[in-house]
Design a protein around this motif. Sequence first.
Motif, PDB file in Angstrom:
ATOM      1  N   LEU A   1      37.750  30.963  42.757  1.00 34.63           N
ATOM      2  CA  LEU A   1      36.523  31.350  42.088  1.00 34.63           C
ATOM      3  C   LEU A   1      36.462  30.961  40.732  1.00 34.63           C
ATOM      4  O   LEU A   1      37.152  31.683  39.738  1.00 34.63           O
ATOM      5  CB  LEU A   1      36.134  32.540  42.405  1.00 34.63           C
ATOM      6  CG  LEU A   1      36.014  33.045  43.819  1.00 34.63           C
ATOM      7  CD1 LEU A   1      35.986  34.619  44.011  1.00 34.63           C
ATOM      8  CD2 LEU A   1      34.687  32.290  44.488  1.00 34.63           C
TER       9      LEU A   1
ATOM     10  N   TRP B   1      31.058  31.520  40.860  1.00 38.13           N
ATOM     11  CA  TRP B   1      30.383  32.958  40.748  1.00 38.13           C
ATOM     12  C   TRP B   1      28.822  32.628  40.660  1.00 38.13           C
ATOM     13  O   TRP B   1      27.930  33.344  41.075  1.00 38.13           O
ATOM     14  CB  TRP B   1      30.918  33.744  39.743  1.00 38.13           C
ATOM     15  CG  TRP B   1      32.255  34.342  40.042  1.00 38.13           C
ATOM     16  CD1 TRP B   1      33.225  34.146  39.371  1.00 38.13           C
ATOM     17  CD2 TRP B   1      32.724  35.332  40.817  1.00 38.13           C
ATOM     18  NE1 TRP B   1      34.551  34.880  39.972  1.00 38.13           N
ATOM     19  CE2 TRP B   1      34.111  35.671  40.709  1.00 38.13           C
ATOM     20  CE3 TRP B   1      31.894  36.185  41.875  1.00 38.13           C
ATOM     21  CZ2 TRP B   1      34.454  36.577  41.595  1.00 38.13           C
ATOM     22  CZ3 TRP B   1      32.372  37.109  42.754  1.00 38.13           C
ATOM     23  CH2 TRP B   1      33.657  37.344  42.406  1.00 38.13           C
ATOM     24  N   ASP B   2      28.557  31.658  39.849  1.00 35.43           N
ATOM     25  CA  ASP B   2      26.964  31.634  39.567  1.00 35.43           C
ATOM     26  C   ASP B   2      26.258  31.044  40.789  1.00 35.43           C
ATOM     27  O   ASP B   2      24.990  31.403  40.863  1.00 35.43           O
ATOM     28  CB  ASP B   2      26.950  30.600  38.261  1.00 35.43           C
ATOM     29  CG  ASP B   2      27.425  30.888  36.985  1.00 35.43           C
ATOM     30  OD1 ASP B   2      27.177  32.216  36.796  1.00 35.43           O
ATOM     31  OD2 ASP B   2      27.485  30.284  35.958  1.00 35.43           O
TER      32      ASP B   2
ATOM     33  N   ASP C   1      25.575  33.891  43.224  1.00 31.21           N
ATOM     34  CA  ASP C   1      24.669  34.422  42.611  1.00 31.21           C
ATOM     35  C   ASP C   1      23.061  33.776  42.893  1.00 31.21           C
ATOM     36  O   ASP C   1      22.271  34.526  43.317  1.00 31.21           O
ATOM     37  CB  ASP C   1      24.668  34.816  41.166  1.00 31.21           C
ATOM     38  CG  ASP C   1      23.959  36.029  40.647  1.00 31.21           C
ATOM     39  OD1 ASP C   1      23.526  36.745  41.336  1.00 31.21           O
ATOM     40  OD2 ASP C   1      23.408  35.908  39.171  1.00 31.21           O
TER      41      ASP C   1
ATOM     42  N   VAL D   1      40.435  34.441  41.847  1.00 31.08           N
ATOM     43  CA  VAL D   1      39.854  33.897  40.570  1.00 31.08           C
ATOM     44  C   VAL D   1      40.915  32.821  40.227  1.00 31.08           C
ATOM     45  O   VAL D   1      42.103  32.989  40.227  1.00 31.08           O
ATOM     46  CB  VAL D   1      39.693  35.162  39.333  1.00 31.08           C
ATOM     47  CG1 VAL D   1      39.412  34.406  38.139  1.00 31.08           C
ATOM     48  CG2 VAL D   1      38.677  35.913  39.866  1.00 31.08           C
TER      49      VAL D   1
ATOM     50  N   TRP E   1      30.373  39.790  37.788  1.00 24.87           N
ATOM     51  CA  TRP E   1      30.960  39.269  38.978  1.00 24.87           C
ATOM     52  C   TRP E   1      30.781  40.523  40.224  1.00 24.87           C
ATOM     53  O   TRP E   1      30.482  40.221  41.504  1.00 24.87           O
ATOM     54  CB  TRP E   1      32.376  39.027  38.895  1.00 24.87           C
ATOM     55  CG  TRP E   1      32.558  37.754  38.104  1.00 24.87           C
ATOM     56  CD1 TRP E   1      31.706  36.988  37.658  1.00 24.87           C
ATOM     57  CD2 TRP E   1      34.076  37.225  37.776  1.00 24.87           C
ATOM     58  NE1 TRP E   1      32.203  35.884  37.064  1.00 24.87           N
ATOM     59  CE2 TRP E   1      33.738  36.320  36.877  1.00 24.87           C
ATOM     60  CE3 TRP E   1      35.282  37.798  37.804  1.00 24.87           C
ATOM     61  CZ2 TRP E   1      34.589  35.382  36.335  1.00 24.87           C
ATOM     62  CZ3 TRP E   1      36.027  36.949  36.985  1.00 24.87           C
ATOM     63  CH2 TRP E   1      35.875  35.927  36.440  1.00 24.87           C
TER      64      TRP E   1
ATOM     65  N   ILE F   1      27.576  40.390  41.773  1.00 24.88           N
ATOM     66  CA  ILE F   1      27.373  39.358  42.884  1.00 24.88           C
ATOM     67  C   ILE F   1      27.941  39.694  43.776  1.00 24.88           C
ATOM     68  O   ILE F   1      27.438  39.384  45.238  1.00 24.88           O
ATOM     69  CB  ILE F   1      27.967  38.137  41.923  1.00 24.88           C
ATOM     70  CG1 ILE F   1      27.226  37.681  40.692  1.00 24.88           C
ATOM     71  CG2 ILE F   1      28.149  36.973  43.185  1.00 24.88           C
ATOM     72  CD1 ILE F   1      27.916  36.474  39.886  1.00 24.88           C
TER      73      ILE F   1
ATOM     74  N   LEU G   1      35.549  39.997  47.735  1.00 26.31           N
ATOM     75  CA  LEU G   1      34.352  39.547  48.344  1.00 26.31           C
ATOM     76  C   LEU G   1      33.914  39.645  49.671  1.00 26.31           C
ATOM     77  O   LEU G   1      33.262  40.122  50.279  1.00 26.31           O
ATOM     78  CB  LEU G   1      34.375  38.078  47.944  1.00 26.31           C
ATOM     79  CG  LEU G   1      32.979  37.224  48.410  1.00 26.31           C
ATOM     80  CD1 LEU G   1      31.625  37.645  47.805  1.00 26.31           C
ATOM     81  CD2 LEU G   1      33.218  35.619  48.001  1.00 26.31           C
TER      82      LEU G   1
END
Length: 268
Positions: A31, A36-37, A40, A68, A91, A94, A120
């Motif tokens: 990630l 991440w963006d 989202d 990550v 994060w 999200i 996640l």
Amino acid sequence: MTDPTFTTLAVTDSGSRLSITLDRPEERNALTFAAWDELDQVMAPAEVRDDLRVVTLTGNGPAFCAGVDFGAIGASLEAERGSYPSFIRRWANIVERFERVPQPTVVAVNGPVVGAGLELALACDLRIASDRAVFAMPQMRMGIVPDVGGTSRLARATGEAFAKDMILTSRLVGAEEALRAGIVSRVVPHGELAAELEEIATVVENLPWPSAYFASVAVDCGPRLDSRRAADLEAIADQVMLRQDEVWTRISEFMAAKGLRGVTRDSG
């Protein structure tokens, strides 16, 4: 419809189903800020969609997610040294979207899942895995506590003792042990994972809406309530559902399939 605008995800939106695939196979779907963006961007609108019934998540390639991508975010980590990194809170928000959306979220863990990737996955309602999946929370080897909800969600799934064992020792957990511990609910041969995900998503997608949402809320909240309040929550949900014609149609179909007399909304 497949959305071509994402660089780290493959996203298909059929209207009633949102399918998300982590799509950086050469980096084992680690990630980055961009990933991440994009997660989202995909999940934020889902919270207010009345047409959407189910969200699925999986990974492309041999791994689900390697956590990550520290190489990609290293410069930002250096800049944040000495202060709490606010992006970690973002994060966490999200990840929480996968738990908070009214639609059930189904994750298919297709291979190794590490660190933030496991955090996640733990936020999803239904978790299934390939027999090739391996689970790990190795953050403590770096002196870092799992920081996007992993400690609490892992403990809820497995119990505190197992969660502490896994986090403090950073050990690898195979698919069958993950099944026994409660990290996932099903393990299937690797070649059958996509079909299993499709079958589960189709069943959930075709449930009368919003019964799946109510059931998930009852399961999430019920253990925190006394038995009377838990039953009240179930009753409130069914008061809503029993006002829908589709539910009565399905009740009649169910009764007929059992060879019993059908019922209607007016049946006494």
